[in-house]
Design a protein around this motif. Structure first.
Motif, PDB file in Angstrom:
ATOM      1  N   LEU A 152      -6.988   0.211  -3.949  1.00 39.80           N
ATOM      2  CA  LEU A 152      -5.571  -0.037  -3.682  1.00 39.80           C
ATOM      3  C   LEU A 152      -5.371  -0.656  -2.307  1.00 39.80           C
ATOM      4  N   PHE A 153      -6.137  -0.206  -1.323  1.00 36.43           N
ATOM      5  CA  PHE A 153      -6.039  -0.749   0.027  1.00 36.43           C
ATOM      6  C   PHE A 153      -6.486  -2.210   0.050  1.00 36.43           C
ATOM      7  N   HIS A 196       2.241   1.868  -3.494  1.00 36.34           N
ATOM      8  CA  HIS A 196       1.231   2.475  -4.377  1.00 36.34           C
ATOM      9  C   HIS A 196       1.103   3.974  -4.099  1.00 36.34           C
ATOM     10  N   PHE A 202       0.837  -1.207   0.000  1.00 36.92           N
ATOM     11  CA  PHE A 202       0.000   0.000   0.000  1.00 36.92           C
ATOM     12  C   PHE A 202       0.871   1.258   0.000  1.00 36.92           C
ATOM     13  N   SER A 225      -3.931  -4.417  -1.551  1.00 34.38           N
ATOM     14  CA  SER A 225      -2.819  -4.628  -0.626  1.00 34.38           C
ATOM     15  C   SER A 225      -3.165  -5.681   0.418  1.00 34.38           C
TER      16      SER A 225
END
Length: 241
Positions: free
Chosen positions: A236-237, A139, A136, A240
């Motif tokens: 994105l979280f 990113h 994360f 991850s």
């Protein structure tokens, strides 16, 4: 920790099956499904992945305790007789053995060796946290570098006609606030919306007709109104995790 990792793994596998099924359905009959409905479905899948816990469903009945039958009077007296006999026998044995029994001070207890088991669940959770935070963070770092490059090589547009079209589109979409900041950048090939707290519309350095420009601005403002930047951050979280 082990229970959390197990729930996370089961949730990931189950939602992966759902994602594959939805992707296949979209490929077969995607043209007949509206874009807003698709987005709603994927938002549900996103939060299904984000929350690795499921509520426990209570059982509709309570366990019933079955009482044991009472002993008869004869069985009770017999049990008392044998119990008293055992107590008298143990007392006689203790009195005979006490003569030759060593004192407690003379007997040394063996050294106590403390055994510690490796908390595999905690170790697995710690490794998972380090990897998830690392992915994360990578990113976020990449996105920050991208924003820095865009802002470095972009400039505010001075096209009053473009700003007038933007104000007209923003008013028709009923988006309150001052007009958005529009910049042109030579590093991008297509229009985009950037910035979480201070969103900006970035346009490539190419000629765009008025009709295309209105569609482009409406498209980017739609991303802003639906909060797609924040949705992408949540994606994105989840990736991850």
């Amino acid at each position: 920790m082990t229970e959390f990792m197990t729930d996370l793994l089961i949730t990931s596998l189950a939602m992966s099956v759902v994602i594959v099924a939805l992707a296949g359905l979209n490929k077969v009959c995607g043209s007949s499904i509206s874009a807003s409905f698709k987005r709603t479905i994927w938002i549900v899948v996103l939060f299904g992945l984000l929350i690795p816990f499921r509520p426990s469903i209570p059982m509709p009945f309570e366990p019933i305790a079955i009482p044991m039958p009472f002993e008869s009077e004869t069985e009770s007296k017999t049990a008392e007789f044998f119990t008293e006999a055992n107590i008298e026998g143990e007392a006689a044995f203790e009195s005979n053995a006490s003569v030759s029994r060593p004192s407690p001070d003379a007997v040394q207890s063996p050294p106590f060796i403390e055994s510690r088991s490796i908390p595999y669940g905690f170790v697995l959770f710690a490794v998972w946290c380090v990897i998830a935070i690392g992915i994360f963070g990578f990113h976020l770092w990449s996105y920050k570098r991208f924003l820095s490059s865009i802002r470095r090589w972009s400039g505010d547009t001075e096209d009053t006609h473009l700003l007038h079209i933007l104000q007209s589109v923003q008013g028709s979409m009923k988006i309150p606030g001052k007009p958005f900041s529009v910049k042109t950048c030579s590093l991008v090939d297509s229009p985009m919306l950037i910035g979480f707290l201070h969103p900006q519309i970035i346009l490539p350095v190419v000629h765009i007709s008025d009709d295309e420009l209105e569609c482009v601005l409406r498209h980017e403002l739609t991303h802003y109104r639906r909060g797609d930047l924040w949705v992408n951050l949540i994606i994105l979280f989840v990736l991850s995790m």
